[in-house]
Write a protein that holds these residues in place. Structure first.
Motif, PDB file in Angstrom:
ATOM      1  N   UNK A   1      15.401  -3.548   9.009  1.00  0.00           N
ATOM      2  CA  UNK A   1      15.149  -4.062   7.674  1.00  0.00           C
ATOM      3  C   UNK A   1      13.951  -4.987   7.648  1.00  0.00           C
ATOM      4  N   UNK A   2      13.771  -5.637   6.504  1.00  0.00           N
ATOM      5  CA  UNK A   2      12.677  -6.602   6.354  1.00  0.00           C
ATOM      6  C   UNK A   2      12.971  -7.496   5.163  1.00  0.00           C
ATOM      7  N   UNK A   3      12.978  -8.815   5.401  1.00  0.00           N
ATOM      8  CA  UNK A   3      13.198  -9.783   4.325  1.00  0.00           C
ATOM      9  C   UNK A   3      12.007 -10.719   4.153  1.00  0.00           C
ATOM     10  N   UNK A   4      10.897 -10.404   4.808  1.00  0.00           N
ATOM     11  CA  UNK A   4       9.675 -11.194   4.639  1.00  0.00           C
ATOM     12  C   UNK A   4       8.678 -10.388   3.828  1.00  0.00           C
ATOM     13  N   UNK A   5       7.575 -11.019   3.474  1.00  0.00           N
ATOM     14  CA  UNK A   5       6.547 -10.321   2.703  1.00  0.00           C
ATOM     15  C   UNK A   5       5.647  -9.474   3.604  1.00  0.00           C
ATOM     16  N   UNK A   6       5.733  -9.685   4.929  1.00  0.00           N
ATOM     17  CA  UNK A   6       4.858  -9.011   5.891  1.00  0.00           C
ATOM     18  C   UNK A   6       5.599  -7.837   6.534  1.00  0.00           C
TER      19      UNK A   6
ATOM     20  N   UNK B   1     -12.600  -6.250   4.184  1.00  0.00           N
ATOM     21  CA  UNK B   1     -14.059  -6.228   4.132  1.00  0.00           C
ATOM     22  C   UNK B   1     -14.601  -5.676   5.443  1.00  0.00           C
ATOM     23  N   UNK B   2     -15.531  -4.726   5.357  1.00  0.00           N
ATOM     24  CA  UNK B   2     -16.198  -4.192   6.551  1.00  0.00           C
ATOM     25  C   UNK B   2     -15.206  -3.626   7.541  1.00  0.00           C
ATOM     26  N   UNK B   3     -15.370  -4.033   8.810  1.00  0.00           N
ATOM     27  CA  UNK B   3     -14.475  -3.524   9.850  1.00  0.00           C
ATOM     28  C   UNK B   3     -13.094  -4.166   9.775  1.00  0.00           C
ATOM     29  N   UNK B   4     -12.931  -5.164   8.902  1.00  0.00           N
ATOM     30  CA  UNK B   4     -11.630  -5.823   8.751  1.00  0.00           C
ATOM     31  C   UNK B   4     -10.832  -5.231   7.600  1.00  0.00           C
ATOM     32  N   UNK B   5     -11.025  -3.943   7.327  1.00  0.00           N
ATOM     33  CA  UNK B   5     -10.202  -3.265   6.335  1.00  0.00           C
ATOM     34  C   UNK B   5      -8.890  -2.855   6.994  1.00  0.00           C
ATOM     35  N   UNK B   6      -8.065  -3.862   7.263  1.00  0.00           N
ATOM     36  CA  UNK B   6      -6.853  -3.671   8.064  1.00  0.00           C
ATOM     37  C   UNK B   6      -5.591  -3.954   7.263  1.00  0.00           C
ATOM     38  N   UNK B   7      -5.735  -4.191   5.955  1.00  0.00           N
ATOM     39  CA  UNK B   7      -4.575  -4.601   5.172  1.00  0.00           C
ATOM     40  C   UNK B   7      -4.080  -3.476   4.275  1.00  0.00           C
ATOM     41  N   UNK B   8      -2.811  -3.583   3.928  1.00  0.00           N
ATOM     42  CA  UNK B   8      -2.159  -2.600   3.065  1.00  0.00           C
ATOM     43  C   UNK B   8      -1.178  -3.360   2.169  1.00  0.00           C
TER      44      UNK B   8
ATOM     45  N   UNK C   1      17.946  -1.876  -7.858  1.00  0.00           N
ATOM     46  CA  UNK C   1      18.318  -3.175  -7.329  1.00  0.00           C
ATOM     47  C   UNK C   1      17.200  -4.208  -7.514  1.00  0.00           C
ATOM     48  N   UNK C   2      16.037  -3.933  -6.911  1.00  0.00           N
ATOM     49  CA  UNK C   2      14.964  -4.915  -6.977  1.00  0.00           C
ATOM     50  C   UNK C   2      13.630  -4.260  -6.660  1.00  0.00           C
ATOM     51  N   UNK C   3      12.547  -4.989  -6.970  1.00  0.00           N
ATOM     52  CA  UNK C   3      11.189  -4.575  -6.645  1.00  0.00           C
ATOM     53  C   UNK C   3      10.490  -5.728  -5.939  1.00  0.00           C
ATOM     54  N   UNK C   4       9.732  -5.409  -4.926  1.00  0.00           N
ATOM     55  CA  UNK C   4       9.034  -6.447  -4.178  1.00  0.00           C
ATOM     56  C   UNK C   4       7.671  -5.993  -3.706  1.00  0.00           C
ATOM     57  N   UNK C   5       6.831  -6.961  -3.386  1.00  0.00           N
ATOM     58  CA  UNK C   5       5.519  -6.710  -2.804  1.00  0.00           C
ATOM     59  C   UNK C   5       5.594  -6.928  -1.306  1.00  0.00           C
ATOM     60  N   UNK C   6       4.960  -6.068  -0.543  1.00  0.00           N
ATOM     61  CA  UNK C   6       4.923  -6.200   0.902  1.00  0.00           C
ATOM     62  C   UNK C   6       3.486  -6.000   1.399  1.00  0.00           C
ATOM     63  N   UNK C   7       3.062  -6.882   2.276  1.00  0.00           N
ATOM     64  CA  UNK C   7       1.705  -6.848   2.823  1.00  0.00           C
ATOM     65  C   UNK C   7       1.734  -6.354   4.256  1.00  0.00           C
ATOM     66  N   UNK C   8       1.049  -5.258   4.523  1.00  0.00           N
ATOM     67  CA  UNK C   8       0.969  -4.720   5.873  1.00  0.00           C
ATOM     68  C   UNK C   8      -0.322  -5.125   6.549  1.00  0.00           C
ATOM     69  N   UNK C   9      -0.245  -5.372   7.848  1.00  0.00           N
ATOM     70  CA  UNK C   9      -1.415  -5.738   8.640  1.00  0.00           C
ATOM     71  C   UNK C   9      -1.495  -4.772   9.811  1.00  0.00           C
ATOM     72  N   UNK C  10      -2.562  -3.975   9.866  1.00  0.00           N
ATOM     73  CA  UNK C  10      -2.730  -2.956  10.907  1.00  0.00           C
ATOM     74  C   UNK C  10      -3.682  -3.488  11.968  1.00  0.00           C
ATOM     75  N   UNK C  11      -3.118  -4.098  13.005  1.00  0.00           N
ATOM     76  CA  UNK C  11      -3.941  -4.625  14.093  1.00  0.00           C
ATOM     77  C   UNK C  11      -3.849  -3.675  15.273  1.00  0.00           C
TER      78      UNK C  11
END
Length: 819
Positions: free
Chosen positions: A706-711, A789-796, A809-819
């Motif tokens: 599961x996941x209960x954080x924004x990340x 930005x540039x080569x740091x286009x790593x977010x979703x 039930x609910x709707x939420x925003x989640x931020x992905x980081x592709x490192x």
């Protein structure tokens, strides 16, 4: 038993071989005597030929006789020269005249369609015919690759680069990679290919094997799509007219009097997955004669790439309409982290045999193989077979790197570099510290405080000393031993915890690896797949006073073994003896914010988790992966998996003994596949059941990520939910879960003016879970990829909604980081 000919006899064979062939060499230039790099030189009506190097020089060996040599370069008129070959070497220089393209008898009104469109339509109509024209073939392939640094920074991430071991000059320029290879390529309809590398040479690495592969240069424009990071549309694809504009630049005649149409290819939208440049189509045959096509970084969503130029020359080798690729040149430029690089890979495809016959089962799952002695060929051998002469710069680089290699491999040099690199630097606080004895192949590292200092309410602030000692036993680093001691101290619970892991990797051919690890009072998450990282939990605790990580304590000894039993059948086993203590209490309410709030207890949010009995358990875990027709490539002592057209199937059995008694069986199917321009899909389905749960602890339940954080971690989307509480639906019954994800790449946003210039990509996701206790749970999401930005286009960024038995039930925003 394999018998190896002595070097002297090999040289004798080469000498007599050279006597039976005549040598032709020369230079190809334009009318201003400027060299024409990578021009094609071949015998008319055959595939016997070569290309020039960057200085315009060429070299060709032919049996005695009379021939017509064709000199060809994209954008120039062909030049044909009759030649009589004897035993003595002869020199033939050629000057090529720029094309005199004409638009005779073609009058184009302002409102009329350009004549190029009619030609392209005919080429599209014949595309599938030429794609399937040849049933089988074999050919010789020579590839030379060179990469140059045009500029290099003085430092990177705080570390001085120096002159990179002598490779850079005073202008911080130099060749960083130079390689040649010789191979045989085999093909059989509809899509079977196999390649055998006979010889390989890398400047400065006598023990290395080139990664040049003809199949990696297989850009077939008769296919609808050419895959370069994403599916690019061929200029003669079935739907090409929707993506390209065409312009007839003119016509010219080749040496046989065939009319060649020179057509400019222009994208309708610059961000579309398309090429630009010129394509040459033969009149009446409507096949490709040559290409000079460019793809940009924006077209393939790779921001650091400037451009990639694909130049191909096709020649007729069999009447009436069989043409094959004689040469292909890939030129590229990119820049990243202060490095500016340009490079070229040139492939010469010669001596086609269209009547070759293959034995049964010749084409199997091995796509590419490097002969064990491929890197042992002598300089005399290379001089005798090399179809593209070395330039002065390349020859000097071989000589220079051969000398440098002697230095690089010496104990004095390695020890001196170790003394320099082993000095402590401020950057080591961020990336960790390494101490190397490279001549002895011994490496030591200790983790960064940023990753080893953490916080949770049970231990409080806790520090980890994470040490890795690794020893390699061969030149290619395929056999190694690793020792990983760990020490942890909690400043709130005032507990020391210890662990030790030893691993031996036997080889990289069947991936045999044995690991023994143990620990005393070690803490670990209830869910062994660690749905939340200690770093992320530290952030949640300090900034939001939320503790999501649920941990227990154990003393344990565990033996792990893995091996590929046969191609596509992979075994992974684990046997663990553990004394487990659950119900650890929070010992601190420390936080940076929301200090008046209270941390939730260190007990998973599930009614069955209240059982806090200590137990002793013996746990057996056996997993078997089946992958039908798994493709692979073989290097000496190494195997590289290339995937399969079929899904992966994992079969798993887990058994608990001693204070526990349970049996869990499960099966998992996963796959990923392209859907052309529409993008690519990933899917994962799993089902399992406890066939015996007579005595089971909550630790051993089937847990779900599961996941209960924004990340969240985009790389774990095929096994994770984005809104599901971590332990709310854990079960000791049967279960089924599925995860679906489709990346549209630029299919949606590339069609929206303004937005398409941002390079955004879109993704749809769906995750489903069923357990008898909690019934149906569903998540649907839509996301934006390639943010940054540039080569740091790593977010979703994903917008996700959850449903329970069909009810929102609910709707939420989640931020992905592709490192």
């Amino acid at each position: 038993m394999t018998y190896k000919l002595p070097t002297g006899i090999c040289l004798l064979f080469i000498f007599f071989y050279s006597l039976s062939y005549g040598q032709i060499n020369g230079r190809v230039t334009d009318l201003s005597n400027e060299p024409l790099a990578f021009a094609s030189v071949y015998v008319q009506g055959t595939s016997r030929g070569t290309t020039t190097n960057v200085e315009g020089d060429y070299f060709l060996e032919l049996a005695p006789g009379e021939y017509k040599l064709v000199f060809q370069y994209v954008g120039y008129k062909q030049f044909v020269k009759s030649v009589k070959v004897g035993e003595k070497a002869i020199r033939i220089d050629a000057q090529l005249e720029a094309e005199s393209v004409t638009l005779n008898e073609v009058v184009v009104r302002a409102d009329a369609e350009d004549p190029a469109y009619a030609i392209i339509r005919k080429a599209i109509a014949k595309r599938n015919y030429y794609k399937k024209l040849v049933d089988q073939y074999s050919c010789d392939v020579y590839i030379k690759g060179i990469n140059k640094l045009l500029n290099a920074p003085e430092k990177i991430l705080g570390n001085e680069l120096g002159n990179m071991g002598g490779m850079l000059d005073s202008n911080r320029q130099g060749i960083i990679y130079l390689s040649e290879s010789e191979a045989k390529l085999f093909y059989q309809k509809p899509d079977q290919k196999k390649e055998l590398m006979i010889s390989s040479k890398i400047a400065g690495d006598d023990n290395g094997f080139s990664f040049n592969r003809a199949s990696s240069m297989d850009f077939d424009f008769y296919e609808n799509f050419i895959e370069i990071e994403r599916n690019l549309i061929s200029p003669i694809a079935d739907n090409a007219m929707s993506y390209y504009r065409y312009k007839l630049l003119g016509t010219l005649f080749d040496e046989e009097g065939r009319l060649i149409n020179k057509i400019e290819v222009l994208p309708k939208r610059s961000e579309d997955p398309v090429f630009r440049g010129n394509i040459y189509i033969v009149e009446d045959l409507w096949n490709i004669q040559s290409t000079e096509l460019i793809v940009t970084g924006s077209a393939i969503k790779v921001p650091f790439l400037d451009s990639l130029v694909i130049t191909q020359i096709h020649v007729p080798i069999q009447e009436p309409d069989t043409w094959m690729m004689l040469s292909q040149s890939l030129d590229f430029k990119f820049g990243i982290l202060g490095f500016d690089v340009e490079g070229n890979f040139t492939g010469v495809f010669s001596n086609y045999d269209l009547d070759v016959e293959f034995e049964d089962n010749f084409f199997n799952n091995e796509l590419f193989k490097v002969e064990r002695d491929a890197n042992e060929k002598t300089l005399e051998y290379w001089d005798s077979i090399r179809p593209v002469p070395l330039t002065i710069e390349e020859n000097n680089d071989y000589v220079k790197k051969d000398s440098l290699e002697q230095i690089w491999e010496s104990r004095e040099y390695r020890d001196s570099m170790d003394r320099k690199n082993n000095k402590f630097k401020v950057a080591d606080l961020v990336f960790g510290y390494q101490y190397n004895k490279s001549f002895k192949k011994l490496f030591f590292s200790i983790g960064s405080p940023l990753t080893t200092i953490q916080f949770n309410p049970v231990q409080g602030w806790n520090g980890n000393i994470d040490i890795v000692l690794q020893k390699y036993y061969d030149e290619r680093s395929t056999r190694w031993f690793q020792l990983n001691p760990q020490v942890q101290y909690g400043f709130s619970d005032k507990e020391w915890r210890f662990g030790l892991q030893t691993t031996f990797n036997f080889n990289n051919e069947d991936f045999t690896r044995l690991s023994l690890k143990g620990g005393w009072d070690q803490v670990t998450q209830y869910n062994a797949e660690k749905p939340i990282t200690p770093f992320l939990n530290t952030y949640a605790s300090l900034f939001a006073k939320e503790n999501y990580m649920r941990i227990y304590e154990k003393d344990f000894l565990q033996l792990d073994f893995r091996r590929e039993l046969t191609n596509g059948v992979f075994l992974r086993t684990s046997l663990e003896f553990a004394r487990r203590t659950v119900g650890l209490q929070n010992t601190t309410e420390y936080s940076w914010f929301d200090k008046d709030d209270v941390y939730q207890p260190n007990i998973p949010s599930h009614p069955d988790a209240i059982d806090v009995r200590e137990d002793q358990a013996i746990l057996l875990d056996v997993a078997l992966r089946l992958r039908l027709k798994q493709k692979y490539i073989s290097y000496p002592d190494q195997k590289f998996i290339m995937g399969s057209a079929f899904p992966d199937l994992w079969l798993r059995y887990k058994k608990g003994l001693k204070d526990v008694d349970f049996d869990l069986i499960s099966a998992e199917v996963s796959d990923q596949f392209d859907i052309g321009l529409f993008g690519n899909t990933e899917i994962n389905l799993e089902a399992g059941a406890f066939v015996n749960n007579d005595e089971i602890r909550f630790i051993d339940y089937q847990h779900f990520n599961g996941n209960q954080t924004i990340i969240f971690n985009p790389f774990r989307m095929q096994e994770s939910f984005l809104l599901l509480p971590y332990y709310a639906r854990s079960t000791d019954d049967w279960f089924a879960q599925g995860h679906f994800q489709h990346h549209f790449n630029g299919f949606i946003f590339d069609k929206i003016p303004g937005i398409r210039k941002l390079g955004l990509q879109s993704v749809f996701s769906a995750s489903y879970l069923y357990t008898p206790e909690h019934k149906n749970y569903l998540e649907l999401g839509f996301g934006f990829e390639n943010l940054g930005v540039g080569i740091l286009k790593i977010f979703r960024l994903d917008v996700v909604s959850s449903f329970f038995d069909g009810k929102y039930q609910e709707t939420g925003l989640r931020l992905g980081v592709s490192l």
